[in-house]
Design a protein around this motif. Structure first.
Motif, PDB file in Angstrom:
ATOM      1  N   UNK A 151       0.848  -1.193   0.000  1.00 56.01           N
ATOM      2  CA  UNK A 151       0.000   0.000   0.000  1.00 56.01           C
ATOM      3  C   UNK A 151       0.882   1.241   0.000  1.00 56.01           C
ATOM      4  N   UNK A 152       0.260   2.381  -0.348  1.00 57.52           N
ATOM      5  CA  UNK A 152       0.962   3.662  -0.415  1.00 57.52           C
ATOM      6  C   UNK A 152       0.505   4.541   0.737  1.00 57.52           C
ATOM      7  N   UNK A 153       1.469   5.209   1.384  1.00 56.48           N
ATOM      8  CA  UNK A 153       1.173   6.116   2.484  1.00 56.48           C
ATOM      9  C   UNK A 153       1.576   7.535   2.097  1.00 56.48           C
ATOM     10  N   UNK A 154       0.703   8.537   2.210  1.00 58.22           N
ATOM     11  CA  UNK A 154      -0.643   8.415   2.793  1.00 58.22           C
ATOM     12  C   UNK A 154      -1.691   7.895   1.821  1.00 58.22           C
ATOM     13  N   UNK A 155      -1.434   8.001   0.485  1.00 54.21           N
ATOM     14  CA  UNK A 155      -2.404   7.531  -0.506  1.00 54.21           C
ATOM     15  C   UNK A 155      -1.683   7.363  -1.837  1.00 54.21           C
ATOM     16  N   UNK A 185       5.566  -3.881  -7.196  1.00 56.55           N
ATOM     17  CA  UNK A 185       5.211  -5.178  -6.632  1.00 56.55           C
ATOM     18  C   UNK A 185       6.219  -5.487  -5.538  1.00 56.55           C
ATOM     19  N   UNK A 186       5.799  -6.181  -4.499  1.00 55.35           N
ATOM     20  CA  UNK A 186       6.765  -6.550  -3.454  1.00 55.35           C
ATOM     21  C   UNK A 186       6.665  -8.038  -3.131  1.00 55.35           C
ATOM     22  N   UNK A 187       7.738  -8.546  -2.520  1.00 49.58           N
ATOM     23  CA  UNK A 187       7.869  -9.967  -2.175  1.00 49.58           C
ATOM     24  C   UNK A 187       8.409 -10.068  -0.747  1.00 49.58           C
ATOM     25  N   UNK A 193       0.627  -2.392  -7.357  1.00 50.01           N
ATOM     26  CA  UNK A 193       0.236  -1.066  -6.882  1.00 50.01           C
ATOM     27  C   UNK A 193       0.730  -0.034  -7.882  1.00 50.01           C
ATOM     28  N   UNK A 194      -0.187   0.757  -8.425  1.00 48.47           N
ATOM     29  CA  UNK A 194       0.181   1.811  -9.374  1.00 48.47           C
ATOM     30  C   UNK A 194      -0.112   3.170  -8.764  1.00 48.47           C
ATOM     31  N   UNK A 195       0.894   4.042  -8.752  1.00 47.17           N
ATOM     32  CA  UNK A 195       0.727   5.400  -8.249  1.00 47.17           C
ATOM     33  C   UNK A 195       0.142   6.274  -9.352  1.00 47.17           C
ATOM     34  N   UNK A 196      -0.851   7.063  -8.998  1.00 48.85           N
ATOM     35  CA  UNK A 196      -1.450   8.008  -9.932  1.00 48.85           C
ATOM     36  C   UNK A 196      -0.830   9.373  -9.671  1.00 48.85           C
ATOM     37  N   UNK A 197      -0.041   9.857 -10.637  1.00 51.61           N
ATOM     38  CA  UNK A 197       0.677  11.122 -10.486  1.00 51.61           C
ATOM     39  C   UNK A 197      -0.017  12.174 -11.329  1.00 51.61           C
ATOM     40  N   UNK A 198      -0.494  13.230 -10.667  1.00 46.95           N
ATOM     41  CA  UNK A 198      -1.168  14.317 -11.360  1.00 46.95           C
ATOM     42  C   UNK A 198      -0.184  15.434 -11.672  1.00 46.95           C
ATOM     43  N   UNK A 199      -0.697  16.642 -12.000  1.00 49.56           N
ATOM     44  CA  UNK A 199       0.162  17.775 -12.343  1.00 49.56           C
ATOM     45  C   UNK A 199       0.946  18.262 -11.154  1.00 49.56           C
ATOM     46  N   UNK A 200       1.640  19.412 -11.336  1.00 48.70           N
ATOM     47  CA  UNK A 200       2.467  19.963 -10.272  1.00 48.70           C
ATOM     48  C   UNK A 200       1.605  20.396  -9.108  1.00 48.70           C
TER      49      UNK A 200
END
Length: 261
Positions: A90-94, A158-160, A177-184
């Protein structure tokens, strides 16, 4: 990271004068593998038809030339996966963030793994490896700091989980898990930036909060005019009723006077 019983090929590259290549596995007592070079003569391949715990490990290659045997290559570590239950990631905080920001990825499991390995899709550099820490919940976990991230790349992980006594034998992969990266970070879409040029501050209004039409500012005035009309009508009705009552009273009095005569 190779799934159990999957094929893999080790490539060893030297110089055009290479006459023979050989590969050994660290800690193995088995004879060295040797191969003749492929055309044009500077590399050789060593296929492993089925990856197992017996073929996992750290490999080095050498080549022989007229000057003798070369020094060993940098080690190549082959890790076989698919032996234990998959960990969670999972990603922290989101997992949604702005370009240029940092994020922490949490890999954990109830299996009590000694270390965790984090891989990034499309990354050719070695994966990240961290020793696990015991969480108060009883899970073993590792925190991987990642960043700064940019919107020009894909951030899929991915982790193991692995044990210390068999570091090249690991679990099934976690869910991707894919991070969604928006603009600046200082970019606000036009629909969200309804700013007051006098105050210099942005007043964000969501669509659900701003449902009025452009004429909404005139509603108070409309209400005042309506109230005045209603009050005027009520006054006219009261006056009309008063006139009718006066007429009825006057007519009744005239009838009584005529009867007395």
């Amino acid at each position: 990271m190779i799934l159990w019983r999957s094929p893999v090929t080790i490539w060893c590259q030297g110089t055009l004068k290479a006459q023979e290549f050989r590969v050994d596995r660290e800690g193995s007592t088995a004879p060295w593998y040797t191969m003749k070079p492929l055309e044009p003569g500077d590399k050789a391949k060593f296929p492993i038809t089925h990856m197992t715990e017996h073929t996992a490990g750290r490999y080095r290659c050498y080549y022989q030339s007229p000057a003798g045997w070369s020094e060993s290559s940098d080690p190549l570590e082959l890790v076989v996966t698919g032996f234990y239950r998959k960990p969670y990631l999972s990603a922290l905080p989101r997992p949604v963030m702005t370009s240029g920001g940092n994020v922490t990825l949490l890999c954990g499991s109830q299996e009590g793994f000694s270390r965790f390995i984090l891989t990034k899709e499309g990354e050719h550099s070695p994966p990240w490896t961290l020793d696990s820490q015991q969480h108060r919940s009883g899970d073993s976990q590792a925190l991987f700091p990642v960043g700064p991230v940019t919107s020009s790349h894909k951030w899929t992980f991915t982790c193991y989980g692995c044990y210390r006594n068999s570091p090249q034998t690991c679990s099934h992969p976690s869910d991707v898990l894919e991070l969604l990266v928006t603009g600046t970070a200082d970019t606000i879409s036009p629909s969200q930036n309804k700013s007051d040029p006098k105050s210099g501050a942005a007043n964000t209004i969501s669509p659900s909060q701003n449902t009025s039409d452009p004429k909404g500012a005139s509603h108070p005035q409309d209400y005042t005019v309506g109230n005045l009309i209603r009050i005027s009508m009520a006054g006219i009705i009261l006056v009309a009723l008063g006139v009718l009552l006066f007429q009825v009273h006057h007519s009744s009095r005239g009838t009584h006077d005529a009867a007395r005569r």
